[in-house]
Design a protein around this motif. Structure first.
Motif, PDB file in Angstrom:
ATOM      1  N   MET A 190      -5.207   8.365  -5.182  1.00  0.00           N
ATOM      2  CA  MET A 190      -6.174   8.983  -6.086  1.00  0.00           C
ATOM      3  C   MET A 190      -6.770  10.254  -5.492  1.00  0.00           C
ATOM      4  SD  MET A 190      -8.426   5.815  -7.615  1.00  0.00           S
ATOM      5  CE  MET A 190      -9.820   6.896  -7.896  1.00  0.00           C
ATOM      6  N   TYR A 191      -7.215  10.153  -4.265  1.00  0.00           N
ATOM      7  CA  TYR A 191      -7.974  11.267  -3.710  1.00  0.00           C
ATOM      8  C   TYR A 191      -7.104  12.335  -3.044  1.00  0.00           C
ATOM      9  CZ  TYR A 191     -12.069   8.918  -5.260  1.00  0.00           C
ATOM     10  OH  TYR A 191     -13.014   8.333  -6.078  1.00  0.00           O
ATOM     11  N   ILE A 192      -5.987  11.963  -2.483  1.00  0.00           N
ATOM     12  CA  ILE A 192      -5.091  12.979  -1.918  1.00  0.00           C
ATOM     13  C   ILE A 192      -4.451  13.794  -3.029  1.00  0.00           C
ATOM     14  CG2 ILE A 192      -2.903  13.316  -0.684  1.00  0.00           C
ATOM     15  CD1 ILE A 192      -3.783  11.018   1.190  1.00  0.00           C
ATOM     16  N   CYS A 193      -4.019  13.106  -4.100  1.00  0.00           N
ATOM     17  CA  CYS A 193      -3.359  13.789  -5.215  1.00  0.00           C
ATOM     18  C   CYS A 193      -4.335  14.225  -6.303  1.00  0.00           C
ATOM     19  CB  CYS A 193      -2.303  12.871  -5.839  1.00  0.00           C
ATOM     20  SG  CYS A 193      -0.992  12.410  -4.718  1.00  0.00           S
ATOM     21  N   ILE A 245      -2.970  -6.540  -6.383  1.00  0.00           N
ATOM     22  CA  ILE A 245      -2.109  -7.393  -5.555  1.00  0.00           C
ATOM     23  C   ILE A 245      -2.059  -6.935  -4.100  1.00  0.00           C
ATOM     24  CG2 ILE A 245      -0.742  -8.211  -7.505  1.00  0.00           C
ATOM     25  CD1 ILE A 245       1.529  -6.338  -6.519  1.00  0.00           C
ATOM     26  N   GLY A 246      -2.993  -6.070  -3.715  1.00  0.00           N
ATOM     27  CA  GLY A 246      -3.111  -5.717  -2.305  1.00  0.00           C
ATOM     28  C   GLY A 246      -2.957  -4.242  -1.988  1.00  0.00           C
ATOM     29  N   GLY A 247      -2.651  -3.420  -2.991  1.00  0.00           N
ATOM     30  CA  GLY A 247      -2.413  -2.004  -2.727  1.00  0.00           C
ATOM     31  C   GLY A 247      -3.609  -1.114  -2.963  1.00  0.00           C
ATOM     32  N   SER A 248      -4.808  -1.643  -2.765  1.00  0.00           N
ATOM     33  CA  SER A 248      -6.011  -0.871  -3.063  1.00  0.00           C
ATOM     34  C   SER A 248      -6.185   0.342  -2.143  1.00  0.00           C
ATOM     35  CB  SER A 248      -7.248  -1.752  -3.030  1.00  0.00           C
ATOM     36  OG  SER A 248      -7.356  -2.413  -1.797  1.00  0.00           O
ATOM     37  N   LEU A 249      -5.875   0.206  -0.875  1.00  0.00           N
ATOM     38  CA  LEU A 249      -6.010   1.353   0.026  1.00  0.00           C
ATOM     39  C   LEU A 249      -5.007   2.443  -0.352  1.00  0.00           C
ATOM     40  CD1 LEU A 249      -7.312   2.724   2.430  1.00  0.00           C
ATOM     41  CD2 LEU A 249      -5.690   1.513   3.911  1.00  0.00           C
ATOM     42  N   ASN A 288       0.822  -1.211   0.000  1.00  0.00           N
ATOM     43  CA  ASN A 288       0.000   0.000   0.000  1.00  0.00           C
ATOM     44  C   ASN A 288       0.855   1.260   0.000  1.00  0.00           C
ATOM     45  OD1 ASN A 288      -3.014  -0.503   0.039  1.00  0.00           O
ATOM     46  ND2 ASN A 288      -2.237  -2.057   1.438  1.00  0.00           N
ATOM     47  N   THR A 289       1.985   1.231   0.664  1.00  0.00           N
ATOM     48  CA  THR A 289       2.912   2.365   0.610  1.00  0.00           C
ATOM     49  C   THR A 289       3.442   2.537  -0.808  1.00  0.00           C
ATOM     50  OG1 THR A 289       3.537   2.038   2.926  1.00  0.00           O
ATOM     51  CG2 THR A 289       5.063   3.309   1.551  1.00  0.00           C
ATOM     52  N   ILE A 290       3.841   1.435  -1.426  1.00  0.00           N
ATOM     53  CA  ILE A 290       4.341   1.479  -2.803  1.00  0.00           C
ATOM     54  C   ILE A 290       3.251   1.980  -3.744  1.00  0.00           C
ATOM     55  CG2 ILE A 290       5.083   0.027  -4.747  1.00  0.00           C
ATOM     56  CD1 ILE A 290       6.553  -1.708  -2.562  1.00  0.00           C
ATOM     57  N   SER A 291       2.046   1.467  -3.593  1.00  0.00           N
ATOM     58  CA  SER A 291       0.937   1.874  -4.442  1.00  0.00           C
ATOM     59  C   SER A 291       0.682   3.377  -4.310  1.00  0.00           C
ATOM     60  CB  SER A 291      -0.317   1.081  -4.063  1.00  0.00           C
ATOM     61  OG  SER A 291      -1.388   1.394  -4.907  1.00  0.00           O
ATOM     62  N   LEU A 333     -14.568   3.560  -9.939  1.00  0.00           N
ATOM     63  CA  LEU A 333     -15.417   2.430  -9.569  1.00  0.00           C
ATOM     64  C   LEU A 333     -14.593   1.185  -9.240  1.00  0.00           C
ATOM     65  CD1 LEU A 333     -18.189   2.807 -12.304  1.00  0.00           C
ATOM     66  CD2 LEU A 333     -18.278   3.564  -9.925  1.00  0.00           C
ATOM     67  N   GLY A 334     -13.541   0.966 -10.021  1.00  0.00           N
ATOM     68  CA  GLY A 334     -12.768  -0.269  -9.899  1.00  0.00           C
ATOM     69  C   GLY A 334     -11.968  -0.390  -8.620  1.00  0.00           C
ATOM     70  N   ILE A 335     -11.262   0.649  -8.252  1.00  0.00           N
ATOM     71  CA  ILE A 335     -10.396   0.548  -7.071  1.00  0.00           C
ATOM     72  C   ILE A 335     -11.199   0.398  -5.782  1.00  0.00           C
ATOM     73  CG2 ILE A 335      -8.599   1.706  -5.706  1.00  0.00           C
ATOM     74  CD1 ILE A 335      -7.350   2.583  -8.355  1.00  0.00           C
ATOM     75  N   PRO A 336     -12.274   1.169  -5.574  1.00  0.00           N
ATOM     76  CA  PRO A 336     -13.086   0.899  -4.368  1.00  0.00           C
ATOM     77  C   PRO A 336     -13.673  -0.514  -4.359  1.00  0.00           C
ATOM     78  CG  PRO A 336     -13.594   3.070  -5.221  1.00  0.00           C
ATOM     79  CD  PRO A 336     -12.724   2.391  -6.242  1.00  0.00           C
ATOM     80  N   LEU A 337     -14.078  -0.999  -5.535  1.00  0.00           N
ATOM     81  CA  LEU A 337     -14.609  -2.366  -5.619  1.00  0.00           C
ATOM     82  C   LEU A 337     -13.533  -3.391  -5.265  1.00  0.00           C
ATOM     83  CD1 LEU A 337     -16.904  -4.282  -6.344  1.00  0.00           C
ATOM     84  CD2 LEU A 337     -16.112  -4.201  -8.712  1.00  0.00           C
ATOM     85  N   ILE A 338     -12.333  -3.199  -5.786  1.00  0.00           N
ATOM     86  CA  ILE A 338     -11.217  -4.089  -5.445  1.00  0.00           C
ATOM     87  C   ILE A 338     -10.960  -4.047  -3.940  1.00  0.00           C
ATOM     88  CG2 ILE A 338      -8.717  -4.447  -5.708  1.00  0.00           C
ATOM     89  CD1 ILE A 338      -9.085  -3.367  -8.627  1.00  0.00           C
ATOM     90  N   PHE A 339     -10.987  -2.857  -3.361  1.00  0.00           N
ATOM     91  CA  PHE A 339     -10.754  -2.692  -1.917  1.00  0.00           C
ATOM     92  C   PHE A 339     -11.788  -3.472  -1.106  1.00  0.00           C
ATOM     93  CE2 PHE A 339     -11.412  -0.117   2.000  1.00  0.00           C
ATOM     94  CZ  PHE A 339     -10.197  -0.401   2.607  1.00  0.00           C
ATOM     95  N   VAL A 340     -13.052  -3.348  -1.481  1.00  0.00           N
ATOM     96  CA  VAL A 340     -14.119  -4.052  -0.752  1.00  0.00           C
ATOM     97  C   VAL A 340     -13.960  -5.568  -0.888  1.00  0.00           C
ATOM     98  CG1 VAL A 340     -16.613  -4.473  -0.702  1.00  0.00           C
ATOM     99  CG2 VAL A 340     -15.755  -2.137  -0.826  1.00  0.00           C
TER     100      VAL A 340
END
Length: 90
Positions: free
Chosen positions: A56-59, A46-50, A14-17, A70-77
């Protein structure tokens, strides 16, 4: 021991992502070579959804693209649900 390794992995990916999303935004603003969308989405899968969501939202990056919004929140859930069933309480 396995849970500790999983948590370290999630922290690292998640840090890398987050950093890669931030770097891509930096590159976009400066009209330089970009990181592919496949790489960005791959990191989330591969696990970096958060980290991807935060990037996405900070930057304010990729927030106009449906596959990211739509995709990243879905992957996170899906990952949260999978983590709950596979590892118990993470």
């Amino acid at each position: 021991m396995g849970t500790k390794i999983a948590l370290y992995y999630l922290l690292a990916i998640n840090t890398i992502s987050f950093l890669i999303f931030t770097l891509d935004k930096y590159q976009a603003v400066r009209h330089r070579a970009r990181i592919s969308e496949a790489t960005l989405l791959g990191l989330t899968i591969i696990g970096g959804s958060l980290g991807g969501l935060l990037g996405m939202y900070i930057c304010r990056h990729k927030i106009r693209k449906k596959k990211f919004v739509l995709g990243i929140p879905l992957i996170f859930v899906v990952q949260l649900i999978g983590g709950y069933f596979v590892g118990g309480r993470l």
